[in-house]
Design an enzyme around this catalytic site. Sequence first.
Site, mmCIF file in Angstrom:
data_model
loop_
_atom_site.group_PDB
_atom_site.id
_atom_site.type_symbol
_atom_site.label_atom_id
_atom_site.label_comp_id
_atom_site.label_asym_id
_atom_site.label_seq_id
_atom_site.Cartn_x
_atom_site.Cartn_y
_atom_site.Cartn_z
ATOM 1 N N HIS A 242 0.804 -1.220 0.000
ATOM 2 C CA HIS A 242 0.000 0.000 0.000
ATOM 3 C C HIS A 242 0.844 1.281 0.000
ATOM 4 C CE1 HIS A 242 -3.441 -2.549 1.178
ATOM 5 N NE2 HIS A 242 -2.702 -3.012 2.157
HETATM 6 O O1 RIB Z 1 -5.279 -0.171 4.722
HETATM 7 C C1 RIB Z 1 -3.891 -0.168 4.488
HETATM 8 C C2 RIB Z 1 -3.219 0.903 5.300
HETATM 9 O O2 RIB Z 1 -3.444 0.682 6.679
HETATM 10 C C3 RIB Z 1 -1.693 0.912 5.121
HETATM 11 O O3 RIB Z 1 -1.206 2.214 5.288
HETATM 12 C C4 RIB Z 1 -1.237 0.044 6.245
HETATM 13 O O4 RIB Z 1 0.106 0.339 6.636
HETATM 14 C C5 RIB Z 1 -2.189 0.448 7.324
HETATM 15 O O5 RIB Z 1 -1.716 1.673 7.891
#
Ligand code: RIB
Length: 312
Positions: A242
């Site tokens: 992500h």
């Molecule tokens: O949903 C994914 C996000 O939530 C990413 O930033 C992960 O590190 C958590 O913070």
Amino acid sequence: MTARKIIIDTDPGQDDAFAILLALASPELTVLGICAVAGNVPLPLTEKNTRIICELAGKPQTRVFSGCDRPLKRPLVTAEHVHGKTGLDGPALPEPTMPLESQHAVDFIIDTLRREPAHSVTLCPLGPLTNIAAAFLKAPDVVGRVQQIVLMGGAYFEVGNITPAAEFNIYVDPDAADVVFKSGVNLVVMPLDVTHKVLTTRKRVEAFRAMGTEVGRMAAEWADFFERFDMEKYGSEGAPLHDPTVIAYLLKPELFKGRHINVEIETTSELTMGMTVADWWGVTGRPANALFVGSVDADGFFALLTERLARL
Ligand code: RIB
Ligand code: CA
């Protein structure tokens, strides 16, 4: 060309680690500071993890700040089920030796935005938006001085990952997200719609390991741990990386495609709390407030990430 000045706000988190490493490996960026926020794991761990990552990158001089330990209004929700108890489960981790700054992260954000020339600093939130919103609420004068916010959060076509309706970062602090999405700041959003297209397949993880460096080994072992949750839940062939999509966008925006639309945050219904209501089809007539990114050249993203991590 002068390097672009950024502040990273983060809740490490294995995927946050990839983002921080990518930023610290990229000369196009000047990381003015890294602010820890409670999210994936509680604040004492996210600030400790941030320092571990900076030392792994060989950048112990990086300024690391500790921020808010809970959301603006709601109780903290964490994600040890995804990231493990430490937040960086996978490889054994050394204790950090670099110092933590004494100034609160929110005050660092405010002071930096007041000191640096207007529209010269980009904010890169990778976790719940508590620190950013707290800075905007405490010092409204700084909002108009922000160059751009490029954040990881939200979901539309991909729906939620912590509830059926909401993505984790927005869900944890929907009130903070509401402040940021209504701030009027130039906003780029990396939702699950795009981050679920950058998966740590075996070939990509082996490319990390093949670097033969400590960074490569840690990256591979973080990916090995981090992927089990998404593979079980989605049957995917790896974990979505992500947060490094935020940094990759700053380095190579041409890797990404999105749409300028209106995005608003659910802050009242418990059923859909933290949902990013993205008007992808323009049916509301509400003004566009965000570039909502939906697609990415995944091979190009991993080529950039791997090439840069190999520099550390
Ligand atoms: O949903 C994914 C996000 O939530 C990413 O930033 C992960 O590190 C958590 O913070
Ligand atoms: Ca994160």
